[in-house]
Design an enzyme around this catalytic site. Structure first.
Site, PDB file in Angstrom:
ATOM      1  N   GLU A  47       0.860  -1.185   0.000  1.00 35.03           N
ATOM      2  CA  GLU A  47       0.000   0.000   0.000  1.00 35.03           C
ATOM      3  C   GLU A  47       0.897   1.236   0.000  1.00 35.03           C
ATOM      4  OE1 GLU A  47      -3.560  -0.238   2.226  1.00 35.03           O
ATOM      5  OE2 GLU A  47      -3.602  -2.411   2.202  1.00 35.03           O
TER       6      GLU A  47
ATOM      7  N   LYS B  11       0.926   4.345  -5.605  1.00 33.41           N
ATOM      8  CA  LYS B  11       1.654   3.079  -5.640  1.00 33.41           C
ATOM      9  C   LYS B  11       2.791   3.071  -6.660  1.00 33.41           C
ATOM     10  CE  LYS B  11      -2.199   0.588  -3.739  1.00 33.41           C
ATOM     11  NZ  LYS B  11      -3.174  -0.488  -3.896  1.00 33.41           N
TER      12      LYS B  11
ATOM     13  N   ARG C 271     -10.613  -8.097  -4.625  1.00 34.52           N
ATOM     14  CA  ARG C 271      -9.950  -8.351  -3.344  1.00 34.52           C
ATOM     15  C   ARG C 271     -11.011  -8.628  -2.300  1.00 34.52           C
ATOM     16  NH1 ARG C 271      -5.091  -5.906  -3.078  1.00 34.52           N
ATOM     17  NH2 ARG C 271      -4.691  -7.438  -1.468  1.00 34.52           N
TER      18      ARG C 271
END
Ligand SMILES: [Zn+2]
Length: 289
Positions: A3, A52, A277
């Site tokens: 993250e 990211k 996810r």
């Protein structure tokens, strides 16, 4: 997935190890041979993270853009001196070596040399980054505009890097629980005051993740971490993207706690795949919008 806090920390580690030097660059695995040749021996000026993405800025406006994706790693280790560097293990796409450190990049989804204009375009597509709050372009209003137009759920929106940069699955689950937000509410139905509180909370929590190298969301751990930092006793930045020792036990409100009792109300924590996810949430506590 790494993250934003992990990338921020990794950028600081890479910068500490290599900035100001002229690292040798190679591609032991062979998939980045030309790029490595371009970087080889060039002076590395600085390393930044945006959401990211990692950007390694070299002399002559040469910039390496790395996106680690789900399984990428960029491991930085100190070595004993020239000639003492261990041979690469596994599929190392890019290896950087200077007099003191070696860094091995594996499994990244994106590794390419880009121009400053391309960096601007990449950054321009990202939503505001809570780790850069207070700097131009990183106002929560930018995310709120995108949210207001979205029919996707808030849980999906939080994972969308064009809405908010740097937030991954753990923070998404935990932050929604901390604010008791119903993860299935469309982004456009989330009250501005709720989103502002979520943003402020991320602005407070993400730097703790950077400082301690682990995601801290449980209130007692957050309070302890803030205390430690205010006493100047935060841990130093350690190595690599894998993180070092953990200062706190791994505890979360809902993340990976499916079937276990909610810490607040005791009902079972639920899970469902959302945006590819596993989302975790408490159906009883999380009713707000
Ligand atoms: Zn609950």
């Amino acid at each position: 997935m790494p993250e934003g806090h992990t990338l921020h920390r990794l950028a600081a580690t890479l910068e500490g190890a290599f900035a100001g030097s002229r690292p040798q660059a190679s591609s032991p695995q062979g998939r980045f041979v030309e790029g490595a040749r371009r970087l080889d021996g060039l002076r590395l000026e600085r390393v930044d993270s945006w959401g990211k993405h990692l950007f390694l800025t070299y002399a002559e406006d040469v910039i390496l853009n790395v996106h680690l994706g789900l399984i990428g790693r960029f491991d930085v280790t100190a070595h004993a001196g020239p000639g003492q560097v261990d041979p690469p293990v596994g599929a190392v796409r890019l290896r950087l070596v200077n007099d003191t450190h070696v860094a091995d990049l594996r499994g990244a989804t994106r590794v390419e040399i880009v121009t400053p204009e391309e960096v601007d375009a990449t950054v321009g597509r990202l939503g505001p980054d809570p780790l850069r709050a207070g700097t131009p372009g990183n106002e929560p209003e930018r995310a709120m505009l995108r949210l207001a137009r979205s029919r996707r759920t808030i849980a999906e929106c939080l994972m969308d890097q064009s809405v908010l940069a740097g937030v991954g699955n753990v923070y998404r689950c935990e932050i929604l629980f901390r604010h008791r937000v119903d993860p299935f509410r469309p982004g456009g139905e989330i009250r501005p005051a709720t989103f502002r509180a979520v943003w402020e909370d991320l602005v407070a929590l993400l730097p703790l993740g950077v400082a301690f190298g682990q995601i801290l969301t449980m209130e007692h751990q957050v309070a302890d971490a803030v205390d430690l930092l205010s006493q100047g006793r935060g841990p130093a930045v350690t190595q690599g993207s894998g993180g070092g020792r953990s200062a706190f036990p791994r505890e979360y409100y809902v993340y990976q706690r499916a079937g276990q009792p909610c810490h607040v109300c005791g009902s079972r924590v639920r899970t469902q795949v959302l945006s590819g996810r596993n989302l975790f949430w408490c159906g009883r506590c999380q009713r707000r919008r």
